[in-house]
Design an enzyme around this catalytic site. Sequence first.
Site, PDB file in Angstrom:
ATOM      1  N   ASP A  29       3.739   5.116   0.189  1.00 50.33           N
ATOM      2  CA  ASP A  29       2.945   5.799   0.715  1.00 50.33           C
ATOM      3  C   ASP A  29       3.396   7.409   0.273  1.00 50.33           C
ATOM      4  OD1 ASP A  29       1.215   6.048   3.737  1.00 50.33           O
ATOM      5  OD2 ASP A  29       2.008   7.805   3.160  1.00 50.33           O
ATOM      6  N   ILE A  30       2.515   8.241   0.074  1.00 49.06           N
ATOM      7  CA  ILE A  30       3.092   9.572  -0.516  1.00 49.06           C
ATOM      8  C   ILE A  30       3.486  10.486   0.543  1.00 49.06           C
ATOM      9  CG2 ILE A  30       0.819  10.768   0.123  1.00 49.06           C
ATOM     10  CD1 ILE A  30       2.849  10.809  -3.121  1.00 49.06           C
ATOM     11  N   GLU A  88      -7.802   6.777   7.503  1.00 55.08           N
ATOM     12  CA  GLU A  88      -7.921   7.942   6.468  1.00 55.08           C
ATOM     13  C   GLU A  88      -8.362   7.513   5.252  1.00 55.08           C
ATOM     14  OE1 GLU A  88      -4.609  10.398   4.241  1.00 55.08           O
ATOM     15  OE2 GLU A  88      -4.089   9.773   6.054  1.00 55.08           O
ATOM     16  N   HIS A  93      -5.632  -1.547   3.502  1.00 53.13           N
ATOM     17  CA  HIS A  93      -4.222  -1.590   3.070  1.00 53.13           C
ATOM     18  C   HIS A  93      -3.491  -2.057   4.364  1.00 53.13           C
ATOM     19  CE1 HIS A  93      -5.664   2.552   4.418  1.00 53.13           C
ATOM     20  NE2 HIS A  93      -4.418   2.660   5.056  1.00 53.13           N
ATOM     21  N   HIS A  95       0.295  -1.335   6.061  1.00 48.26           N
ATOM     22  CA  HIS A  95       1.497  -0.320   5.965  1.00 48.26           C
ATOM     23  C   HIS A  95       2.598  -1.298   6.033  1.00 48.26           C
ATOM     24  CE1 HIS A  95      -0.331   3.752   6.349  1.00 48.26           C
ATOM     25  NE2 HIS A  95      -1.366   2.815   7.149  1.00 48.26           N
TER      26      HIS A  95
END
Length: 129
Positions: A29-30, A88, A93, A95
Amino acid sequence: MASIFSRIAAGEIPSYKVAENDRYFAFLDINPMAPGHTLVIPKKETDYLFDLDAEEYAGLMEFAREVALKIKRAIPCKRVGVAVLGMEVPHAHIHLVPLQTEADMDFRKPKLSLPAEEMADIAQAIANA
Ligand code: 5GP
């Protein structure tokens, strides 16, 4: 138009990749909640995780399990937490977040922004674990 995560999986947008097979892709994750926070996606684009068909969903979960084991080996942590939000980015996805305490998985907290070199080192450590 392809989602940003499809473009990441296709290599069109750079990412810190930690694992990949023909159907699934995992990358950092960025803006992580903790160092090693990883996102796991199906390459086939579907917005909502629970709209995946049963076989694709089961395959994604098994791939996420394998990635979580790598995270646990690479990053000192008590557990690897799992969350699904999708508020978002409209591409399913999961996490995976290395946890020392419950507070490490508070999505309301400000996210981290780590130097590129540190992100690259973390991704490599997970990939090789
Ligand atoms: P969610 O959709 O689950 O609410 O949040 C999307 C997550 O994807 C956020 O934690 C955000 O930091 C991450 N994210 C959004 N855009 C990018 C991107 O371009 N690259 C990476 N590596 N992560 C992203």
